[in-house]
Design an enzyme around this catalytic site. Structure first.
Site, mmCIF file in Angstrom:
data_model
loop_
_atom_site.group_PDB
_atom_site.id
_atom_site.type_symbol
_atom_site.label_atom_id
_atom_site.label_comp_id
_atom_site.label_asym_id
_atom_site.label_seq_id
_atom_site.Cartn_x
_atom_site.Cartn_y
_atom_site.Cartn_z
ATOM 1 N N HIS A 114 -14.003 -21.584 1.929
ATOM 2 C CA HIS A 114 -13.108 -20.595 3.016
ATOM 3 C C HIS A 114 -13.460 -20.733 4.198
ATOM 4 C CE1 HIS A 114 -16.255 -17.247 1.677
ATOM 5 N NE2 HIS A 114 -16.527 -16.972 2.634
ATOM 6 N N ASP A 116 -14.462 -18.185 7.780
ATOM 7 C CA ASP A 116 -14.226 -16.464 7.788
ATOM 8 C C ASP A 116 -12.820 -16.305 8.226
ATOM 9 O OD1 ASP A 116 -16.754 -16.332 6.091
ATOM 10 O OD2 ASP A 116 -17.610 -16.696 8.333
ATOM 11 N N HIS A 265 -17.505 -22.594 3.959
ATOM 12 C CA HIS A 265 -18.425 -22.525 3.111
ATOM 13 C C HIS A 265 -17.769 -21.580 1.550
ATOM 14 C CE1 HIS A 265 -17.881 -19.094 5.139
ATOM 15 N NE2 HIS A 265 -18.143 -18.418 4.216
ATOM 16 N N ARG A 282 -23.980 -10.032 6.948
ATOM 17 C CA ARG A 282 -23.288 -10.924 8.057
ATOM 18 C C ARG A 282 -23.506 -10.577 9.283
ATOM 19 N NH1 ARG A 282 -17.660 -13.189 6.833
ATOM 20 N NH2 ARG A 282 -17.120 -11.470 8.496
#
Length: 309
Positions: A114, A116, A265, A282
């Site tokens: 995916h 983000d 990723h 994150r």
């Protein structure tokens, strides 16, 4: 090891794979970095798509401060209600929360390829992920270069992909009645994005497909669900070919910084069954509205854009 092109401060980049990824040395992310150093890091990011820093002794405050040097930092996530106290920008990637929210043990929320939060009409421009608690082995992350994937398509397939608009939305995966399910329903994020987006800085074209956000009711504008599914399967396969990828083994003090406009990723799902904890943090940078090769913009279907500060 190569010097970052034009480096005035001795930053070195060690390429890790043929198409993507490099480790950057010669920088301490605790410091208030010179503007020239920031420009060199940005240049390396655009060149390698994902860059890695090792042995960085930083916490939430330093991570957010570093991110702000590259743009506006968004809130943690459209669905996040419990960021670390005092740090609304931080999203915990925390295996200890997934069993509660998803009803099963795992080391990452989304174990599919995916980019983000592409259900947003303005997905994050970039993400910065910092390690905290790691399993003794397993739990790696892999990135793929979507620019290389596009550039290596046959011309006829590139021309076809240039014309497509794909609907991106959330597939909750959450336990019925959970906070996560409620938040996904409340935000109701969905957007149409060009299947090929033009990078606003480099001008490169990237194959902008995100299996994690297009695996629900599959929809390409102008095609039936069955046709959409088959077209998407082909594009996903091309986007995630092994030769375009780099795999990163997390260590204490590791930081990954990736361009969300040129990569997808995958959190490798090989550690959840072992019972080990895995916690990373994150932050994301506010993104622009993607544009296709003919200049058309992504279209909001539902929900709201996601802005930073």
């Amino acid at each position: 090891m190569t010097t970052v092109p034009g480096s005035a401060f001795g930053l070195d980049a060690e390429p890790l794979a043929g198409y993507i990824g490099a480790t950057i040395t010669g920088v301490d992310l605790r410091e208030n970095l010179d503007d020239v150093v920031i420009a060199e890091i940005r240049q390396a990011l655009h060149q390698y798509k994902v860059i890695f820093f090792r042995d960085q002794q930083i916490g939430h405050a330093e991570q957010v401060a570093f991110a702000r040097r590259f743009g506006k930092v968004t809130p943690a996530h459209p669905h996040e209600e419990n960021p670390p106290e005092g740090f609304p920008e931080i999203l915990p990637i925390d295996s200890r929360r997934y069993e509660q929210n998803l009803g099963r043990k795992r080391t990452s929320y989304d174990n599919s390829w995916h980019t983000d939060v592409t259900a947003l009409v303005n997905p994050p421009a970039a993400s910065i992920l910092r390690s905290d608690i790691l399993p003794p082995y397993g739990g790696d992350t892999t990135w793929t270069n979507l620019v290389a994937a596009y550039e290596n398509l046959p011309k006829e397939l590139r021309d076809f992909a240039d014309t497509l608009d794909i609907k991106h939305q959330f597939n909750t995966q959450a336990t019925a009645g959970s906070q996560r399910e409620r938040k996904v329903a409340e935000a109701n994020l969905a957007a149409y994005h060009p299947a090929v987006r033009v990078h606003p800085v480099t001008g490169e074209r990237a194959l902008f497909v995100s299996p994690g956000f297009t695996r629900g009711p599959r929809e390409i504008r102008g095609f039936s669900p069955t046709q959409s599914e088959r077209i998407l399967a082909l594009l996903w396969e091309e986007a995630t070919r092994t030769e375009y990828t780099v795999r990163f083994r997390w260590q204490p003090g590791s930081v990954a910084f990736w361009d969300n406009r040129a990569t997808s990723h995958l959190a490798v799902s090989d550690a959840g069954h072992l019972g080990h904890e895995r916690v990373l943090y994150r932050v994301t940078l506010e993104g622009d509205i993607p544009r296709g090769v003919d200049g058309r913009e992504s279209e909001l279907v539902s929900g709201q854009p996601f802005y930073g500060s």
